[in-house]
Each structure stands twice: as structure tokens, then as C-alpha cells.
Design a protein around this motif. Structure first.
Motif, PDB file in Angstrom:
ATOM      1  N   TYR A   1       0.744  -1.097  -0.076  1.00 44.16           N
ATOM      2  CA  TYR A   1       0.039  -0.158   0.014  1.00 44.16           C
ATOM      3  C   TYR A   1       0.927   1.296  -0.021  1.00 44.16           C
ATOM      4  O   TYR A   1       0.295   2.458  -0.475  1.00 44.16           O
ATOM      5  N   ASP A   2       2.165   1.113   0.218  1.00 46.21           N
ATOM      6  CA  ASP A   2       2.971   2.371   0.341  1.00 46.21           C
ATOM      7  C   ASP A   2       4.200   1.958  -0.814  1.00 46.21           C
ATOM      8  O   ASP A   2       5.110   1.122  -0.154  1.00 46.21           O
ATOM      9  N   SER A   3       3.933   2.645  -1.882  1.00 50.12           N
ATOM     10  CA  SER A   3       4.989   2.287  -2.830  1.00 50.12           C
ATOM     11  C   SER A   3       6.473   2.636  -2.170  1.00 50.12           C
ATOM     12  O   SER A   3       6.761   3.671  -1.761  1.00 50.12           O
ATOM     13  N   PRO A   4       7.342   1.637  -2.473  1.00 47.82           N
ATOM     14  CA  PRO A   4       8.787   1.909  -1.945  1.00 47.82           C
ATOM     15  C   PRO A   4       9.275   3.496  -2.353  1.00 47.82           C
ATOM     16  O   PRO A   4       9.025   3.780  -3.429  1.00 47.82           O
TER      17      PRO A   4
ATOM     18  N   LEU B   1       3.544   4.433  -8.995  1.00 46.29           N
ATOM     19  CA  LEU B   1       2.153   4.058  -8.889  1.00 46.29           C
ATOM     20  C   LEU B   1       1.889   2.555  -9.082  1.00 46.29           C
ATOM     21  O   LEU B   1       1.176   1.864  -8.345  1.00 46.29           O
ATOM     22  N   ASN B   2       2.684   1.800  -9.898  1.00 43.40           N
ATOM     23  CA  ASN B   2       2.616   0.677 -10.068  1.00 43.40           C
ATOM     24  C   ASN B   2       3.163  -0.266  -8.896  1.00 43.40           C
ATOM     25  O   ASN B   2       3.158  -1.457  -8.981  1.00 43.40           O
ATOM     26  N   ALA B   3       4.002   0.502  -8.082  1.00 39.84           N
ATOM     27  CA  ALA B   3       4.663  -0.362  -6.992  1.00 39.84           C
ATOM     28  C   ALA B   3       3.596  -0.224  -5.804  1.00 39.84           C
ATOM     29  O   ALA B   3       3.914  -0.901  -4.917  1.00 39.84           O
ATOM     30  N   GLU B   4       2.664   0.130  -6.023  1.00 33.31           N
ATOM     31  CA  GLU B   4       1.528   0.200  -5.100  1.00 33.31           C
ATOM     32  C   GLU B   4       0.536  -0.914  -5.803  1.00 33.31           C
ATOM     33  O   GLU B   4       0.069  -0.741  -6.828  1.00 33.31           O
TER      34      GLU B   4
END
Length: 155
Positions: free
Chosen positions: A43-46, A56-59
């Protein structure tokens, strides 16, 4: 001397009985939820929240099919507390497989689908993901707080 011997025998019998109860007692570990369910949520993109498509895609949210047959997800919805909703188009998830729902833009493929949003969905300080059946019935949910450190294992 006979009292000590009797006490020793009673103690040995008690230990043997306790040991047999431990062996026959069922395991207390929680079983993995069967069927379709929420798995892990990032839920928290690194790194810094830059609102780039990569960030955004890392969420993302993993949805796992722990059942014994494939499932058609058309009409299933993924929602947050605010009401942002991703609705699955025609997508089949195999038995034992996982699909990752990314927040940003991309081309849907096996194992990955994209919400195509230009802003984040999941609140870093606390939120709740809901997986809803096409009938509107809640299939599964998973919530977190700020202390969860960016990811949440739901099951």
C-alpha cells in the motif's frame, strides 16, 4: 521411602499423560483461507511518492485463488475506504495462482492487471481493501494501520 517412590510414579504418570495429550491435540496454527482471497498488499510504494507511473505501479494488491479450479473474475470489484473501485473485466485466474492489481497504467497480462490511475489509491496511514463478488457480497477484506510498514500480509 515409599512416599517418594509413589510421588515419583505419580509425577511420571502425569508427564506421560501430558505428553500424550500434546501429541493428540490438533495443531493451533491458523489455516490458509480457501478460495479467492486478498494476499499481500503493497500500500506504500517504496521510496518517495513521486506519482510517476513506476511509483504508482509499485502500489498493488495480490488476489490469490487458493481453490482447486480456475475462476472467472469478471465483475469482481476491489475497493478502498474512500470508494475507489477497480472492476475486473474478463480475467481468469488459475487454481493456485495470484493476480497483482497495480494502481498505475500498463497492459494487462497473465498475473498482472492495471487500474490505470494517475494517483495513489491506498492510504499509507491506514485503509481497508475489500474484494467484492459480482453479486455485491463481500468476498474478503484486509485492513492496516501506519505501523504496518508499507506492506500487509492479509492471510
Amino acid at each position: 521411602m515409599h512416599i517418594r517412590a509413589a510421588s515419583s510414579i505419580a509425577l511420571a504418570a502425569t508427564i506421560a499423560l501430558a505428553g500424550s495429550l500434546l501429541v493428540t491435540a490438533p495443531a493451533s496454527a491458523a489455516s490458509h483461507q480457501g478460495g479467492l482471497h486478498l494476499g499481500k498488499i503493497q500500500y506504500d510504494s517504496p521510496g518517495k511518492d513521486t506519482r510517476t507511473n513506476a511509483s504508482l505501479n509499485a502500489e498493488w494488491v495480490d488476489i490469490h485463488n487458493n481453490g482447486k479450479s480456475k475462476l472467472q473474475l469478471k465483475g469482481y470489484k476491489l475497493k478502498d475506504n474512500t470508494g475507489y473501485t477497480y472492476t475486473f473485466g474478463s480475467y481468469t485466474i488459475g487454481a493456485g495462482k495470484t493476480v497483482k492489481v497495480h494502481t498505475g497504467k500498463g497492459k494487462n497480462a497473465s498475473g498482472d492487471v492495471y487500474w490505470n490511475r494517475g494517483s495513489y489509491v491506498w492510504n499509507n496511514t491506514g485503509d481497508k481493501a475489500r474484494l467484492i463478488k459480482p453479486s455485491g457480497k463481500l468476498q474478503d477484506s484486509c485492513s492496516w494501520t501506519k505501523s504496518s510498514k508499507g506492506t500487509k500480509n492479509c492471510h
